[in-house]
Each structure stands twice: as C-alpha cells, then as structure tokens.
Design a protein around this motif. Structure first.
Motif, PDB file in Angstrom:
ATOM      1  N   UNK A  50       0.830  -1.200   0.000  1.00  0.00           N
ATOM      2  CA  UNK A  50       0.000   0.000   0.000  1.00  0.00           C
ATOM      3  C   UNK A  50       0.869   1.256   0.000  1.00  0.00           C
ATOM      4  N   UNK A  51       1.877   1.242   0.877  1.00  0.00           N
ATOM      5  CA  UNK A  51       2.757   2.397   0.977  1.00  0.00           C
ATOM      6  C   UNK A  51       3.455   2.651  -0.365  1.00  0.00           C
ATOM      7  N   UNK A 100       1.869   6.571  -6.947  1.00  0.00           N
ATOM      8  CA  UNK A 100       0.796   7.460  -7.413  1.00  0.00           C
ATOM      9  C   UNK A 100       1.139   8.928  -7.177  1.00  0.00           C
ATOM     10  N   UNK A 101       1.651   9.199  -5.982  1.00  0.00           N
ATOM     11  CA  UNK A 101       1.991  10.582  -5.650  1.00  0.00           C
ATOM     12  C   UNK A 101       3.112  11.079  -6.564  1.00  0.00           C
ATOM     13  N   UNK A 102       4.117  10.218  -6.796  1.00  0.00           N
ATOM     14  CA  UNK A 102       5.221  10.602  -7.682  1.00  0.00           C
ATOM     15  C   UNK A 102       4.702  10.896  -9.083  1.00  0.00           C
ATOM     16  N   UNK A 147       2.362   1.686  -3.418  1.00  0.00           N
ATOM     17  CA  UNK A 147       1.387   2.134  -4.419  1.00  0.00           C
ATOM     18  C   UNK A 147       1.111   3.631  -4.280  1.00  0.00           C
ATOM     19  N   UNK A 148       0.975   4.040  -3.031  1.00  0.00           N
ATOM     20  CA  UNK A 148       0.703   5.453  -2.778  1.00  0.00           C
ATOM     21  C   UNK A 148       1.891   6.315  -3.213  1.00  0.00           C
ATOM     22  N   UNK A 149       3.086   5.849  -2.883  1.00  0.00           N
ATOM     23  CA  UNK A 149       4.293   6.590  -3.259  1.00  0.00           C
ATOM     24  C   UNK A 149       4.383   6.740  -4.784  1.00  0.00           C
TER      25      UNK A 149
END
Lengths: 193, 162
Positions: free
Chosen positions: B37-38, B44-46, B40-42
C-alpha cells in the motif's frame, strides 16, 4: 481494462489531449446541453452547470495525460455520469442534508459506470495530493518542483547548492512525507488503497 | 524504517535496484500488504507530481482554451433566455405612455366641462314668421330685432303687435 475494445469515441479524449479546439467545441455542442438540462432540473443554474462541466473536462484531460485513459464506452454516457456525480457531490456539500434527485436519466452501461468510478477516484486522489502538497514545508516543495522540472538530479543538486546524494535522498523523503500526510488524512480511506 | 522504504521506492521507480535487491523488493510487495500500500501510494503521488510539474505549461494552455470555449458556449445559452425580457420592458414603456396620454386627455376634458357658464347654453333658433298674418310689419321688425339680439326692442314690438 486492456482486453476491452476501445470505443470510437476515444477521439474526444485524444482531442482533449491535443488541446484541439474543434473537439472541445464538439463536446460542448453535442454533450453539454444534456448536462445543463439535468443540472437545471436538479436545483442548479447555468453558471453552476458551466463550472461542473469545465471541471469534469479538466479531470478527463488530466486522467488521459497522466494515466492514458482509454474509453471503453460512449463518451456521452461517461461524460454525463461524471458531471452528474460531481453535481450531486456539490449539492451534498452545500446542503449537508438529503437531496431529492431526479433519477430518470440513469445509464445502465456497466462499462461507463466502471470508467466513471475510476475517473472519480482519480480526481479525489488528485485533489487530496494537491491539498497535502500545500502542507509540505517550503524546502520540500522547492526540491520536488525542481526535481520534476529539471530532469537531471545533478543539476537540481547544483541549483540548490547541495550534493547529489543529499538531493536524491531528500527527494525520496519529501515525497514520502507527502504520502504520510495523505495517509493520515480522513479522506484517505475513500481512496481504495 | 519508513524513510528507508521511501528511498528504496524511489530507487525502484528509477530502475536503480540491483538484481538481488529487485527480487527481494518484489517478494516483499507480495508478502507485506502494508508495504505494498505504501509503495502504491508513493508511486501514485510521484506520478501525480511528475505530471503536474512537467506539464505545467501545457496544462495551463489547455485550461485557458477550455475556459474560452466554455464562456463562448454559455454566453450563447444565457443570452436567448434573457432576450425575450427586453420586448416586455418595451411594451411596459409603451403602456405607460398610452396611460399618461389618456390621463392627460381626461384631465383636460374634465377641466373643459366642469365649469359650465351661461354662454355654453345660450343658443336660440332664429324666429320664424308666418306670411300674410296681421300686424306683419311689427312682427317683421320684431323678428329683425330678435335676430340681431335686441331682445328688449323685440319684446316691445311683439307686445305692441298683439
């Protein structure tokens, strides 16, 4: 997604990507009147319809640009459902109570529903990312901006007067900090991670 | 710990992990849900930041173009709705003019006829005389006097004649 056939209306999405005025004009001529009617019938006016439509088109553009959006349903249904969803959210936020909605116009197109869900999720993520980015410290903001503007990390390090290793590490940590802010937000649970 | 993860996420996205590290990383993605999860979020944010910052000029140009087309379109929609109102206002103006004319005319006529004077009703049919009657001359004189509004003389002549 990838096994599904791309709909011929993909031309509208491509047109938006190319900032093609004829295509944008065509979207306004063909698909916008229906949305305006819907919003007017559901406690809105032309000005509110204009905002909802403009934001929706902008979201489609962003999703196409960043995620390579591929249309698997008619643009009409996709666009209408997106605008409708946005309008209902606006009403909810404004009234903070139950709203009676004219549900006569509802698409039964599953592909459209699925795509609308994806786009809506994309939009919510973007909004939250943007909101949290503003909460970062100035140093992180500047570093992140420089990183994506100037592609070479060596140059970024030079322009900020730090070493390459430090710039690299700091970039990871700044983006990491942003993800932390996002995760701590109450809105994060709605984002399907 | 978290910081170390962020650094590895970035190295992975940049394709900088060595073969062994890569295998370990991908194995952890599969086994550790929170790590996944961490990541995937990283990612997406990038991707969001990259798109937003790299395409700033293009996006701005698109937004401006969209705004112009939108404004033109909605101005067209909004004007025909307001257009029918204008003749209404115009008709109201005409009505006001007509009404004031009627009122002025009414007032004028009221003033004209509200103070009757004697001369308004002082009209007389000319006197007629039957030929061949007696005392013709006096009657003729009286008629002439009456018709020239010398009523006193006419009165005397008529009284004398009868």
């Amino acid at each position: 997604m990838s096994e599904k056939k791309i709909h011929e209306d993909q031309k509208y999405v491509d047109g938006l990507l190319q900032n093609n005025s004829f295509i944008i004009q065509a979207i306004y001529d063909k698909f916008v009147p229906k949305v305006v009617n819907y919003i007017k019938q559901n406690s809105g006016d032309a000005d509110q319809a204009q905002d909802v439509i403009q934001e929706t088109i902008f979201t489609i553009y962003n999703q196409a640009k960043e995620k390579g959006l591929q249309l698997t349903c008619p643009f009409d249904a996709y666009f209408f459902l997106l605008c409708k969803r946005k309008w209902l959210n606006t009403l909810k936020k404004k009234n903070n109570k139950e709203v009676t909605i004219n549900e006569a116009v509802l698409s039964k197109d599953d592909d459209a529903q699925e795509l609308v869900f994806e786009t809506a999720l994309f939009e919510e993520k973007q909004a939250l990312f943007n909101e949290m980015f503003q909460k970062l410290g100035a140093a992180c903001k500047d570093l992140i901006k420089a990183t994506f503007k100037i592609k070479s990390m060596e140059e970024v390090a030079k322009s900020l007067g730090v070493t390459y290793a430090y710039a690299r590490k700091k970039k990871s940590l700044c983006i990491g900090q942003l993800t932390k802010l996002v995760q701590e937000s109450p809105k994060f649970n709605q984002l399907n991670y | 710990m978290e910081d170390q993860n962020y650094i590895v996420f970035d190295q992975y996205l940049q394709g900088e992990l060595a073969a062994e590290e890569l295998i370990a990383f991908e194995a952890r993605l599969k086994s550790d849900a929170r790590f996944e999860t961490a990541f995937k979020l990283y990612k997406d944010v990038s991707s969001h930041l990259q798109h937003k910052i790299e395409n700033e000029t293009e996006t701005h140009a698109f937004r401006e173009n969209l705004k112009n087309i939108s404004n033109t379109h909605f101005n067209k929609i909004k004007t025909p709705l307001e257009a029918p109102k204008k003749p209404k206002v115009f008709r109201l103006g005409q009505l006001a003019i007509a009404a004031s004319v009627v009122i002025l005319l009414g007032l004028f006529m009221f003033n004209q006829f509200s103070n009757p004077v004697y001369s308004d009703y002082n009209t007389h049919e000319p006197m007629t005389v039957i030929r061949g009657a007696d005392g013709m001359e006096a009657v003729m004189e009286a008629t002439k006097a009456f018709n020239s509004a010398d009523y006193i003389k006419a009165n005397d002549l008529l009284r004398d004649g009868t």
